[in-house]
Write an enzyme that holds these catalytic residues in place. Structure first.
Site, PDB file in Angstrom:
ATOM      1  N   MET A  11       0.848  -1.200   0.000  1.00  0.00           N
ATOM      2  CA  MET A  11       0.000   0.000   0.000  1.00  0.00           C
ATOM      3  C   MET A  11       0.886   1.254   0.000  1.00  0.00           C
ATOM      4  SD  MET A  11      -3.316  -0.910   0.383  1.00  0.00           S
ATOM      5  CE  MET A  11      -4.125   0.441   1.189  1.00  0.00           C
ATOM      6  N   ASN A  12       0.347   2.316  -0.563  1.00  0.00           N
ATOM      7  CA  ASN A  12       0.955   3.648  -0.496  1.00  0.00           C
ATOM      8  C   ASN A  12       2.286   3.777  -1.226  1.00  0.00           C
ATOM      9  OD1 ASN A  12      -1.240   4.339   1.119  1.00  0.00           O
ATOM     10  ND2 ASN A  12      -0.157   3.718   2.962  1.00  0.00           N
ATOM     11  N   GLU A  88      -5.438  -1.945  -9.285  1.00  0.00           N
ATOM     12  CA  GLU A  88      -5.916  -2.897  -8.261  1.00  0.00           C
ATOM     13  C   GLU A  88      -6.111  -4.302  -8.838  1.00  0.00           C
ATOM     14  OE1 GLU A  88      -5.742  -1.936  -5.276  1.00  0.00           O
ATOM     15  OE2 GLU A  88      -6.156   0.215  -5.236  1.00  0.00           O
ATOM     16  N   CYS A 147      10.353   2.520   9.580  1.00  0.00           N
ATOM     17  CA  CYS A 147      11.732   2.465  10.066  1.00  0.00           C
ATOM     18  C   CYS A 147      12.744   2.813   8.983  1.00  0.00           C
ATOM     19  CB  CYS A 147      12.042   1.079  10.640  1.00  0.00           C
ATOM     20  SG  CYS A 147      12.127  -0.219   9.377  1.00  0.00           S
TER      21      CYS A 147
END
Length: 196
Positions: A11-12, A88, A147
């Site tokens: 995602m993103n 998608e 991170c």
């Protein structure tokens, strides 16, 4: 020679903006594109591709029974189609992927499909599985975990908690899914201050 491309990420990572960008580039050169989007993703309406940065466009909605090849052939007869784009694509069924491959093989038109590879349980979606099987080119679009490591997993968050069980397909955005590296997916850490 046309090819079937599978461009995947978590995602993103900007998959939808890539679809919009490629469509724009073709159309800017007076080339015709067909853009498809599975109708299960109706966050912005059926047949609407919307990026997180606010750009959007209409697409042809694809349901379980939709025959993409028939739509392509009808549209190509009306006016030449130069490229097929799919957003998608993880939500596609096997027959959809085979139809996309047939467009490439029989009509020599490139197909670029964008989507997730694995779900929040770290299992392949049906569409992802068959894209991995049939695609000529498989390319990763990279994004990062909180991170700084490469994100390869998608965590589902329900009521602020990391969950690893439930239905495979539950459509949502940043409020429901977080991209993580393998380490933080496995230990359930959603951010520097957030535990699952």
């Amino acid at each position: 020679m046309a090819q079937l491309y599978y461009r995947y990420s978590t995602m993103n990572a900007g998959k939808s903006i890539e679809v919009l960008k490629v469509a724009y580039n073709y159309e800017e050169r007076n080339k015709r594109v067909l853009v498809f989007s599975p109708d299960v993703d109706d966050r912005y309406g059926k047949g609407v591709i919307t990026s997180r940065i606010g750009l959007s466009r209409q697409a042809i909605p694809v349901g379980e029974e939709t025959n993409i090849l028939q739509i392509f052939l009808a549209e190509n007869e009306r006016a030449r189609v130069d490229c097929v784009l799919v957003d998608e694509c993880q939500f596609l069924k096997k027959h959809h992927v085979l139809e996309l491959a047939e467009i490439v093989d029989s009509c020599d038109v490139p197909v670029l499909a964008y989507g997730l590879k694995n779900d929040f349980r770290n299992e392949l979606f049906e569409g992802s599985y068959y894209m991995l099987v049939y695609a000529d080119k498989i390319e990763e679009i990279k994004t990062i975990c909180w991170c700084g490591r490469k994100a390869t997993m998608v965590a589902r968050v329900m009521e602020g908690k990391f969950v690893k069980t439930g239905e495979q397909i539950v459509v949502g955005g940043n409020d429901m899914y977080v991209s993580l590296c393998r380490k933080h997916y496995n230990d359930g850490r959603l951010g520097p201050e957030r535990d699952g």
